[in-house]
Design an enzyme around this catalytic site. Structure first.
Site, PDB file in Angstrom:
ATOM      1  N   GLN A  68       0.770  -1.242   0.000  1.00 13.39           N
ATOM      2  CA  GLN A  68       0.000   0.000   0.000  1.00 13.39           C
ATOM      3  C   GLN A  68       0.808   1.303   0.000  1.00 13.39           C
ATOM      4  OE1 GLN A  68      -3.315   2.426   2.643  1.00 13.39           O
ATOM      5  NE2 GLN A  68      -3.033   0.292   3.133  1.00 13.39           N
ATOM      6  N   GLU A 190       1.060  -1.121   8.340  1.00  9.46           N
ATOM      7  CA  GLU A 190       0.254   0.017   8.787  1.00  9.46           C
ATOM      8  C   GLU A 190       0.143   0.179  10.304  1.00  9.46           C
ATOM      9  OE1 GLU A 190      -1.656   2.485   7.087  1.00  9.46           O
ATOM     10  OE2 GLU A 190      -2.006   3.187   9.117  1.00  9.46           O
ATOM     11  N   ASP A 219       0.434   3.909   6.011  1.00 12.65           N
ATOM     12  CA  ASP A 219       0.728   3.541   4.620  1.00 12.65           C
ATOM     13  C   ASP A 219       0.462   4.700   3.666  1.00 12.65           C
ATOM     14  OD1 ASP A 219       1.655   0.999   4.951  1.00 12.65           O
ATOM     15  OD2 ASP A 219      -0.296   0.057   4.794  1.00 12.65           O
ATOM     16  N   GLY A 298      -8.487  20.655  18.724  1.00 11.30           N
ATOM     17  CA  GLY A 298      -8.088  22.049  18.900  1.00 11.30           C
ATOM     18  C   GLY A 298      -8.560  22.608  20.227  1.00 11.30           C
ATOM     19  N   GLY A 299      -8.568  23.926  20.330  1.00 14.71           N
ATOM     20  CA  GLY A 299      -8.969  24.550  21.581  1.00 14.71           C
ATOM     21  C   GLY A 299     -10.478  24.684  21.728  1.00 14.71           C
TER      22      GLY A 299
HETATM   23  N1  CAO Z   1      11.763 -10.086  -9.170  1.00 15.69           N
HETATM   24  C1  CAO Z   1      12.423 -10.864  -8.286  1.00 15.69           C
HETATM   25  N2  CAO Z   1      12.339 -10.708  -6.954  1.00 15.69           N
HETATM   26  C2  CAO Z   1      11.560  -9.709  -6.520  1.00 15.69           C
HETATM   27  C3  CAO Z   1      10.851  -8.864  -7.365  1.00 15.69           C
HETATM   28  C4  CAO Z   1      10.989  -9.092  -8.761  1.00 15.69           C
HETATM   29  N3  CAO Z   1      10.350  -8.340  -9.649  1.00 15.69           N
HETATM   30  N4  CAO Z   1      10.162  -7.993  -6.633  1.00 15.69           N
HETATM   31  C5  CAO Z   1      10.425  -8.286  -5.350  1.00 15.69           C
HETATM   32  N5  CAO Z   1      11.269  -9.314  -5.282  1.00 15.69           N
HETATM   33  C6  CAO Z   1      11.823  -9.912  -4.081  1.00 15.69           C
HETATM   34  C7  CAO Z   1      12.742  -8.971  -3.325  1.00 15.69           C
HETATM   35  O1  CAO Z   1      13.996  -8.955  -3.926  1.00 15.69           O
HETATM   36  C8  CAO Z   1      12.703  -9.588  -1.955  1.00 15.69           C
HETATM   37  O2  CAO Z   1      13.571 -10.718  -1.943  1.00 15.69           O
HETATM   38  P1  CAO Z   1      14.756 -10.949  -0.843  1.00 15.69           P
HETATM   39  O3  CAO Z   1      14.160 -10.662   0.484  1.00 15.69           O
HETATM   40  O4  CAO Z   1      15.098 -12.390  -1.048  1.00 15.69           O
HETATM   41  O5  CAO Z   1      15.852 -10.054  -1.150  1.00 15.69           O
HETATM   42  C9  CAO Z   1      11.282 -10.118  -1.868  1.00 15.69           C
HETATM   43  O6  CAO Z   1      10.796 -10.205  -3.190  1.00 15.69           O
HETATM   44  C10 CAO Z   1      10.232  -9.233  -1.196  1.00 15.69           C
HETATM   45  O7  CAO Z   1      10.737  -8.373  -0.362  1.00 15.69           O
HETATM   46  P2  CAO Z   1      10.006  -7.822   0.941  1.00 15.69           P
HETATM   47  O8  CAO Z   1      10.790  -8.328   2.115  1.00 15.69           O
HETATM   48  O9  CAO Z   1       9.921  -6.375   0.766  1.00 15.69           O
HETATM   49  O10 CAO Z   1       8.520  -8.422   0.967  1.00 15.69           O
HETATM   50  P3  CAO Z   1       7.719  -9.002   2.201  1.00 15.69           P
HETATM   51  O11 CAO Z   1       6.397  -9.409   1.654  1.00 15.69           O
HETATM   52  O12 CAO Z   1       8.451 -10.044   2.931  1.00 15.69           O
HETATM   53  O13 CAO Z   1       7.538  -7.756   3.201  1.00 15.69           O
HETATM   54  C11 CAO Z   1       6.793  -5.544   3.809  1.00 15.69           C
HETATM   55  C12 CAO Z   1       6.543  -6.798   2.977  1.00 15.69           C
HETATM   56  C13 CAO Z   1       5.770  -4.530   3.407  1.00 15.69           C
HETATM   57  C14 CAO Z   1       6.649  -5.850   5.287  1.00 15.69           C
HETATM   58  C15 CAO Z   1       8.216  -5.013   3.516  1.00 15.69           C
HETATM   59  O14 CAO Z   1       8.358  -4.854   2.134  1.00 15.69           O
HETATM   60  C16 CAO Z   1       8.528  -3.705   4.228  1.00 15.69           C
HETATM   61  O15 CAO Z   1       8.777  -3.655   5.427  1.00 15.69           O
HETATM   62  N6  CAO Z   1       8.560  -2.618   3.454  1.00 15.69           N
HETATM   63  C17 CAO Z   1       8.908  -1.291   3.965  1.00 15.69           C
HETATM   64  C18 CAO Z   1       7.806  -0.713   4.785  1.00 15.69           C
HETATM   65  C19 CAO Z   1       6.506  -0.644   4.039  1.00 15.69           C
HETATM   66  O16 CAO Z   1       6.404  -0.116   2.955  1.00 15.69           O
HETATM   67  N7  CAO Z   1       5.470  -1.128   4.695  1.00 15.69           N
HETATM   68  C20 CAO Z   1       4.111  -0.883   4.222  1.00 15.69           C
HETATM   69  C21 CAO Z   1       3.544  -2.029   3.593  1.00 15.69           C
HETATM   70  S1  CAO Z   1       1.852  -1.728   3.234  1.00 15.69           S
HETATM   71  O17 CAO Z   1       1.080  -2.099   4.620  1.00 15.69           O
END
Ligand code: CAO
Length: 479
Positions: A68, A190, A219, A298-299
């Protein structure tokens, strides 16, 4: 003669003086002339309003966002006219495509409402050919936006050093859960951000647990912050010619939105927070900003009051603010004209210990009217009130459709759906709100028309596995 000479000399001096004056006048006019010439900005367009392109026309975004926070940012930039190219993993793409699905076989509303007006290309960023395509995209685009977990972009080989070397003009914008510090490596969603940013501890009722809000301030709020960072960096790049890194941490974004609560934290040192109803109720304050229920931020004291029909309608409520300048009008309206002069009610400080009783009395009046009747009646007297609108009412509200805040778009797989258009209105840049792309819908188009791959190269890419899931041919992916 002598007098004549003297006069001549005098008039010469005067002429010199006036010449100086003229020079001075000329230099005084300079800024105006410069302004008329545009201060370095092009002359005003003569095109009709809204016909001079969109605000971000020509800006190319490499959109590596998911879920998001990041997608809300790039969607806004797309609404403003940027060409947003969303990179997705072949096979499944952004995980939200399949989350909370309501129509079988179609992208979820979670995805479609966060990815409008973008183009989608599938690339395996860890595949050698995929890396080559990404390099071309980095050279082509102005901004890379990502919200992967900390370190994920580096693990793809897309370090800042590499990107900056490949395209020194590129801006790299990231959402992370936390900024540098003890939690910088954490994954964040979030509600984690709402808690860590100070919002949850200050939301809810005093005698209940902390609460998260329905508005996605962690988000979508952080996405909004990031968008501002990106356009600022684009503006600075006009002068410096170079890109920079932009970071919006979700904890920081939430705290920014909760800044009045940090204000109250500091006020606590100097005495009680008199506008909090807990003060009027004689309940002492603790060491930190407390939860304030529905107290006005607010106030001006305010509270949520029942309206006609509240017994069966969970949203038959209104917010009511007892703003001091309209206190007399409120007293007349609710049938308490004597409160206007009663020393216990006539002034804001006198009312503070009686707020509960005052709002109970006002509620006796609001309960005789629907929330819309309350709004209509109070508006005549400039009394600030707000009906509690349900999402159903918002979805059906004609004025929101008319302004483009709620937009209906058509989708090839799910049919028509509502989305939130651009909440920021620019008078010369009409919002470009279109449906979200199917997974990989624009893969070929981007490879061919944007990156210039030949038909032969395109055929090679298709069989390389860089744009398709490991076990599926290219055609299956687009289906
Ligand atoms: N081709 C190949 N690999 C890909 C890719 C692509 N096109 N797109 C993503 N990937 C891979 C990444 O390289 C990563 O791999 P590694 O961890 O092995 O290096 C993996 O997919 C996904 O990464 P991620 O850790 O970001 O995804 P997740 O689902 O485990 O975590 C989230 C999700 C949101 C918790 C994390 O991305 C995060 O903390 N982001 C920053 C904060 C944020 O934006 N949070 C809000 C999310 S909305 O509520």
């Amino acid at each position: 003669m002598a007098t004549k000479k003297k006069t001549k000399a005098k008039s010469k001096a005067a002429a010199k003086k006036s010449a100086k004056k003229v020079v001075k006048l000329k230099s005084a006019k300079k800024p105006a002339t410069k302004a008329a010439a545009g201060n370095g900005v092009p002359r005003p367009s003569t095109k009709a309003w809204g016909q001079a392109g969109r605000a971000l026309d020509g800006v190319k975004i490499l959109d590596f966002t998911h879920v998001q926070s990041g997608p809300t940012c790039t969607q806004l930039l797309a609404f403003m006219g940027a060409d947003v190219i969303k990179i997705e993993r072949p096979g499944g793409g952004d995980i939200t495509r399949g989350q909370l699905r309501d129509v079988k076989g179609a992208d979820s509303l979670y995805f479609t409402m966060l990815n409008g007006s973008k183009r989608s290309i599938t690339i395996d960023s860890k595949h050698p050919k995929g890396k080559e395509i990404l390099e071309r995209l980095i050279k082509y685009c102005d901004v890379l936006v990502e919200n992967f977990a900390p370190g994920a972009l580096d693990r793809m080989g897309l370090t800042w050093d590499y990107i900056h070397k490949t395209n020194p003009r590129m801006i790299v914008a990231s959402v992370k859960g936390f900024g540098p510090g003890p939690y910088e490596d954490c994954k964040v969603y979030e509600n984690v951000a709402q808690c860590a940013g100070g919002s949850a501890s200050t939301t809810g009722f005093r005698d209940g647990p902390p609460l998260v809000t329905g508005a996605q301030i962690g988000d979508s709020g952080t996405g909004l912050h990031l968008a501002l960072g990106i356009v600022s960096a684009l503006y600075q790049r006009i002068r410096t010619g170079r890109g920079q890194r932009v970071l919006a941490a979700m904890q920081d974004g939430v705290l920014n939105l909760a800044r009045v609560k940090l204000r109250d934290q500091q006020r606590l040192k100097h005495g009680p927070l008199t506008e909090y109803s807990q003060h009027g109720e004689g309940i002492p304050f603790g060491k930190a900003t407390p939860r304030a229920g529905n107290d006005s931020g607010g106030g001006q004291p305010g509270w949520i009051l029942k309206c006609k029909g509240w017994e069966n309608d969970p949203d038959a409520y209104t917010y009511f603010i007892t703003q001091a300048p309209v206190w007399g009008a409120i007293c007349d309206l609710i049938g308490k004209p004597e409160w206007k002069t009663d020393p216990d009610y006539a002034t804001p400080p006198a009312r503070l210990p009686r707020l509960r009783h005052i709002f109970d009395t006002i509620e006796q009046w609001t309960m005789t009217k629907t929330k819309f009747e309350v709004m209509e009646t109070c508006n005549k007297y400039d009394i600030p009130v707000g009906p509690i609108l349900s999402m159903k009412e918002i979805a059906e509200e004609p004025s929101l459709r008319a302004t483009g805040t709620v937009v209906e778009v058509d989708h090839p797989k799910r049919g028509k759906y509502l989305t939130v258009g651009n909440p920021i209105k620019l008078s010369d840049s009409p919002a470009d709100v279109r449906r979200s792309p199917l997974l990989g819908e624009h893969t070929e188009e981007i490879l061919r028309d944007v990156l210039g791959y030949s038909a032969k190269e395109l055929a090679d890419i298709k069989t390389s596995g860089a744009i398709t899931p490991p076990d599926k041919p290219a055609k299956a992916e687009a289906a």
